[in-house]
Design an enzyme around this catalytic site. Structure first.
Site, PDB file in Angstrom:
ATOM      1  N   GLU A  39      -3.926   8.024   7.109  1.00 55.01           N
ATOM      2  CA  GLU A  39      -4.923   7.159   6.490  1.00 55.01           C
ATOM      3  C   GLU A  39      -5.293   6.019   7.447  1.00 55.01           C
ATOM      4  O   GLU A  39      -6.465   5.677   7.603  1.00 55.01           O
ATOM      5  CB  GLU A  39      -4.369   6.601   5.167  1.00 55.01           C
ATOM      6  CG  GLU A  39      -5.379   5.821   4.363  1.00 55.01           C
ATOM      7  CD  GLU A  39      -4.851   5.334   3.007  1.00 55.01           C
ATOM      8  OE1 GLU A  39      -5.603   4.653   2.315  1.00 55.01           O
ATOM      9  OE2 GLU A  39      -3.688   5.629   2.656  1.00 55.01           O
ATOM     10  N   HIS A  44       0.826  -1.198   0.000  1.00 49.45           N
ATOM     11  CA  HIS A  44       0.000   0.000   0.000  1.00 49.45           C
ATOM     12  C   HIS A  44       0.870   1.261   0.000  1.00 49.45           C
ATOM     13  O   HIS A  44       0.585   2.219  -0.715  1.00 49.45           O
ATOM     14  CB  HIS A  44      -0.930  -0.013   1.221  1.00 49.45           C
ATOM     15  CG  HIS A  44      -1.628   1.291   1.434  1.00 49.45           C
ATOM     16  ND1 HIS A  44      -1.302   2.148   2.458  1.00 49.45           N
ATOM     17  CD2 HIS A  44      -2.611   1.900   0.733  1.00 49.45           C
ATOM     18  CE1 HIS A  44      -2.071   3.224   2.383  1.00 49.45           C
ATOM     19  NE2 HIS A  44      -2.875   3.108   1.353  1.00 49.45           N
ATOM     20  N   GLU A  50       2.132   1.884  -3.383  1.00 41.72           N
ATOM     21  CA  GLU A  50       1.086   2.498  -4.212  1.00 41.72           C
ATOM     22  C   GLU A  50       1.193   4.029  -4.099  1.00 41.72           C
ATOM     23  O   GLU A  50       1.125   4.746  -5.100  1.00 41.72           O
ATOM     24  CB  GLU A  50      -0.282   1.993  -3.740  1.00 41.72           C
ATOM     25  CG  GLU A  50      -1.466   2.649  -4.431  1.00 41.72           C
ATOM     26  CD  GLU A  50      -2.607   2.909  -3.470  1.00 41.72           C
ATOM     27  OE1 GLU A  50      -3.009   4.084  -3.334  1.00 41.72           O
ATOM     28  OE2 GLU A  50      -3.112   1.941  -2.839  1.00 41.72           O
ATOM     29  N   HIS A  51       1.368   4.528  -2.884  1.00 44.37           N
ATOM     30  CA  HIS A  51       1.531   5.981  -2.700  1.00 44.37           C
ATOM     31  C   HIS A  51       2.775   6.492  -3.429  1.00 44.37           C
ATOM     32  O   HIS A  51       2.753   7.553  -4.046  1.00 44.37           O
ATOM     33  CB  HIS A  51       1.617   6.317  -1.202  1.00 44.37           C
ATOM     34  CG  HIS A  51       0.290   6.360  -0.528  1.00 44.37           C
ATOM     35  ND1 HIS A  51      -0.194   7.499   0.079  1.00 44.37           N
ATOM     36  CD2 HIS A  51      -0.672   5.412  -0.369  1.00 44.37           C
ATOM     37  CE1 HIS A  51      -1.398   7.242   0.597  1.00 44.37           C
ATOM     38  NE2 HIS A  51      -1.697   5.988   0.343  1.00 44.37           N
TER      39      HIS A  51
END
Lengths: 466, 487
Positions: free
Chosen positions: A169, A89, A92-93
């Site tokens: 997040e 994840h 992904e950023h």
């Protein structure tokens, strides 16, 4: 009623649910329409695999002058281990944070200046990059994508700043969201061996400490054209897309296949329980049952079953827990469908002061009943009707088409299976639904999670009263 | 996820956050021409006005075997009597729980049984009914809609059960993602005694005492054929459907009272702070703002473009400052709500408790700079491209087109509002835009501020923003009754 968001990550669609006890709904006179329309749509789709292994699927839909481009990578938290949880994840950023031609911030700046927007999501199994843009921006988008796929720059300064973003997040979706917090605990308890136990957002200590070389290795290993599937839907022609792909993406070299995930979860031999105590207005109850992988032939039956139990105000569990017994505010179901056997969830929001023990007993009774008696003809017909309606709803947008094609190509190995889905669901029998209920809803096969509200301590109470 | 996707909000710019383009983005001259050429227009509707005043707008769209409708019944929470906030919401929920020959269970069976969806939601100025069915089920869809609007049962048992569940749900929602609740707290505190302060779902305190008689009274006063706008889009013959709908809805009596109208709103002066204590929070959620514009404001297109730059896309000024450059948050955005009167214009973000002051100060800095400096030519060009490029997908589905037609009819607008949109966006005048920004974007000295978080740790920060009113997350309302704030 929006507590624990329930959406069926069904083989076909995210949907909502229902269960009919009244008159049997009509058999689908629309079967013909569906068959004809799917044949037409299926004939419009074109595919090509580049020499570097990147498979491209194009569905030209000229109705709206825009395009959806979804790039699917076969990497998710399933590919992680302790120490690098959440890395997929986080990566992904990083894919939005600078490459060779377009530096930090440029990817978004240039895309938006050409009328495009983007997002991405990471799951246990895949990472999917989504671009939505006017057809006039097509070549720019290919240039941007090729730059980050071929030459990602992982700037250490940006890595540090992005840790803060990802931690925020996590605070929003887990630490300060009770349903998310409990789901994380249930999932990590349900698996003792398989990396599906890892929360996709990552454990806090890992978010704070993965290293530059972890990221660089990830890029080399998983962000290879041969580990991706590119889907383009909208106001384009296949020739246009294949020409641009040859020019921009074909030069990116293939990489050795990533190591497969070998670990298999051993069978569960008895119930597991997990409790979370914290300040809260209301309790929550969640149950997660081990269930088959996406590709399993039983999945359509399980999908229909979960819909009958949890989708809509006519669903069995809603009717029993919310309407008749009035012990719950909302019931949700979620069917995990991954590369490996995953979980089927039942999520219950209780009112303030609600009794989780009572809710659990009622759930037990309902799940036992469906495992022995199965569902009615009317319920089966209803669930099939919902699936077909959802199928069409999904095929109404470029985004929906791109998501559907990608799901079937990546998880089922064949995009064409999308168009056979209504037929496969139509073939499911009541007995198949009963069998899968008996197989999945066993007590020994489940993890139960309860969130127990705690009273504020004296300090906090005084604090609030000041 | 990379970003939090806002739901598609038609013709409104309440998109998720953004950041500031720094240097020049070379204006792709070709794109503007393409974007305008590629602009979508609203498919024309066959419009019918029934004798009772109901308006029908029908659009044939035959690419998928679906039909979608979007109805508005003018009134909404504006029709809630004082002290009975949430009555419209309770009525909306009950309309779906038994009507005509069907009780609540039979009604749900009928909808779900054919794979349909049907939902009534309360709104500030209208109840909204949305539905989608397979085209073959149009007769059933019309029957259910007609029953729901004209023949709701409002059975006592359903009233009690539904009210109780709504009250509990309001409490339970405070355990979830607070990003969803922040606009409710903000509106409640900002608009004070004005009806726009009413939470459309009501609050725990006002919902709990409502009775069946209240619901019957609301239905009589606020529901009727004269209040109805109904748009239907999908796979049907418009002429035939018009006949069917006229037969089903033409006899609906008028509402017994005139439609409620909210008094005008205006920006407030000075600063006020609402601090909501959530002792277990590790993150502070904050919203700052004031009163903005109405849906029919002449400057809506300009402000929409400006808002895109301030907080309406990923590279907006706010998202750049708070997320991209500093890593303080996952998202910072601005939100423009445009009802019949000027609605809220607010900026919002969230950050760990320890960096609350830093993130809020940065937010106000961005706001101040934006009002002073506006935007340069490359940034304007980029925002125009973005708005133009993102518009077509908002009119892709039958449900979207139906919602758009109902919205236009509700605000007394015609198709030109959509059809001329691309041209108006591409012709935004920089000088006029600058004036709009200075005039319409909330001024840093005149702000309503709402903070939800661990009060013990952020009370001092709150005080630096103005006089503080404090409440607890567990309180059964979204803003205390207006009273003198603490020094």
């Amino acid at each position: 009623m929006r507590g624990q968001k329930c959406f069926i990550a069904s083989l076909m669609l995210a949907g909502t649910v229902a269960c009919a006890q009244g008159r049997a709904a009509k058999a689908p006179a629309a079967a013909d329409t569906t068959a004809k329309a799917t044949a037409t749509a299926s004939a419009q789709v074109r595919t090509r695999t580049l020499s570097n292994g990147l498979k491209i699927i194009v569905w030209p839909v000229p109705a709206n002058p825009s395009v959806a481009l979804y790039n699917w990578f076969r990497v998710g938290s399933r590919n992680e281990r302790p120490g690098i949880t959440g890395l997929s994840h986080f990566f992904e950023h990083m894919m939005f944070n600078g490459a060779k031609k377009y530096g930090p911030g440029e990817f978004d700046r240039v895309m938006e200046a050409h009328g495009g927007s983007n997002n991405a999501y990471t799951s246990e199994d895949v990472t999917v990059y989504q671009d939505w843009f006017p057809r006039s921006a097509l070549e720019t988008i290919f240039d941007l994508e090729a730059d980050r796929l071929g030459h990602l720059a992982i700037d250490p300064k940006v890595v540090e700043s992005e840790r803060g973003v990802v931690y925020s997040e996590r605070r929003s979706s887990v630490d300060n969201n009770n349903a998310g917090l409990l789901m994380e605990q249930v999932q990590s308890t349900a698996f003792v061996a398989h990396p599906y136990q890892i929360p996709t957002i990552g454990w806090p200590s890992d978010i704070e400490s993965w290293k530059q070389e972890d990221l660089e290795r990830y890029f080399r290993t998983y962000y290879a054209p041969n580990n991706a599937t590119l889907i383009v839907v909208g106001a384009v022609t296949p020739e246009q897309i294949f020409t641009l792909a040859e020019k921009y993406l074909a030069p990116i070299p293939a990489q050795p296949e990533p190591e497969p995930v070998r670990t298999q979860e051993p069978p569960q031999l008895g119930e597991r329980r997990v409790t979370v105590r914290k300040l809260a207005q209301a309790p929550l109850l969640q149950m997660a049952f081990h269930s088959p992988r996406a590709r399993d032939a039983q999945m359509p039956a399980l999908d229909l079953l979960v819909r009958v139990l949890t989708e809509g105000d006519s669903s069995r569990l809603h009717r029993r827990l919310v309407e008749e017994e009035r012990v719950a505010l909302a019931v949700g179901g979620y069917l995990g469908a991954g590369f490996d056997p995953s979980l089927t969830w039942v999520l219950v929001d209780l009112p303030p002061g609600g009794d989780p023990t009572r809710v659990e007993a009622l759930l037990d009774a309902e799940l036992a009943r469906v495992s022995t008696e199965g569902i009615t003809d009317a319920e089966l017909r209803k669930a099939k009707n919902i699936v077909v309606a959802d199928f069409w709803r999904r095929l109404e947008t470029n985004s929906g088409r791109a998501q559907a094609l990608g799901t079937f190509e990546v998880f089922h190995g064949d995009w064409q299976a999308l168009f056979g889905a209504p037929e496969r669901y139509e073939a499911v029998t009541r007995e198949q639904v009963r069998q899968v209920a008996a197989q999945v809803f066993g007590r020994n096969n489940r993890t139960v999670g309860v969130l127990v509200p705690e009273q504020a301590s004296g300090d906090a109470k005084q604090e609030a009263a000041r | 996820m990379k970003g939090l996707k806002a739901g598609v909000v038609l013709a409104a710019w309440s998109l998720t956050a953004a950041a500031a383009p720094a240097a020049e983005s070379p204006r792709p001259a070709v794109v503007t021409r393409d974007a305008t050429r590629d602009a979508v227009v609203l498919p024309p509707a066959r419009t019918v006005t029934l004798k009772n005043g109901a308006r029908l707008l029908l659009v044939e769209k035959r690419d998928v075997p679906l039909v979608a409708f979007s109805a508005r019944v003018r009134g909404g929470s504006l029709g809630d009597p004082a002290g009975k906030e949430g009555l419209a919401a309770l009525t909306a929920e009950l309309l779906q729980r038994g009507a005509g020959a069907r009780d609540a269970n039979q009604f749900a069976d009928a909808v779900d049984g054919v794979g349909g969806s049907l939902e009534v939601s309360p709104g500030l100025e209208a109840l909204v009914v949305r539905g989608q069915f397979m085209a073959r089920d149009i007769p059933l869809m019309v029957e259910l809609l007609a029953d729901l609007l004209q023949r709701p049962r409002f059975e006592q048992a359903e009233v009690d059960k539904t009210r109780e569940r709504m009250v509990s749900t309001l409490a339970a929602e405070k355990d979830g993602d607070l990003r969803q609740l922040m606009p409710v707290y903000f509106q409640a505190f900002h608009f004070g005694a004005h009806p726009y302060a009413r939470p459309v779902g009501g609050n725990e305190a006002s919902l709990a005492p409502l009775q069946r008689e209240d619901v019957l009274a609301y239905a009589k006063a606020q529901l009727g054929g004269d209040r109805l706008i109904l748009s239907v889009v999908g796979d049907f013959d418009a002429k035939q459907l018009a006949t069917r709908l006229e037969a089903a809805l033409g006899g609906w009596a008028r509402a017994s009272s005139p439609a409620p109208v909210a008094p005008p709103t205006a920006p407030t002066k000075g600063r006020r702070v609402l601090l909501v204590d959530k002792p277990d929070a590790t993150q502070t959620y904050f919203t700052l703002g004031n009163t903005g514009i109405s849906r029919t404001d002449a400057e809506r297109v300009e402000l929409g473009v400006a808002n895109t730059v301030l907080g309406g896309r990923f590279t907006s000024l706010l998202n750049t400052a708070l997320r991209i450059k500093s890593g303080l948050t996952y998202g910072a955005s601005s939100r423009l709500s445009t009802p019949l009167r000027a609605g809220a214009y607010s900026v919002a973000s969230y950050t760990k408790t320890e960096s609350t002051g830093q993130a809020m100060d940065l937010t106000v800095e961005v706001l101040t700079r934006f009002r002073e400096q506006g935007l340069d030519a490359p940034t304007l060009a980029s925002a125009q491209e973005y708005v133009l490029g993102q518009f077509p997908p908002t009119l892709e589905t039958g449900a979207q087109i139906a919602a758009q037609w109902s919205e236009l009819a509700f605000f007394g607008l015609d198709a030109s509002d959509v059809d001329d949109y691309a041209r108006r966006v591409s012709q935004v005048d920089p000088a006029r835009l600058k004036a709009v920004i200075q005039h319409r974007v909330p001024a840093p000295e005149d702000l309503t501020v709402v903070m939800v978080g661990k009060a013990a740790d952020i009370r001092e920060v709150a005080r630096t923003y103005g006089p503080v009113t404090e409440m607890r997350i567990a309180d059964p309302f979204f803003a205390p009754p207006p009273k003198a704030p603490k020094p």
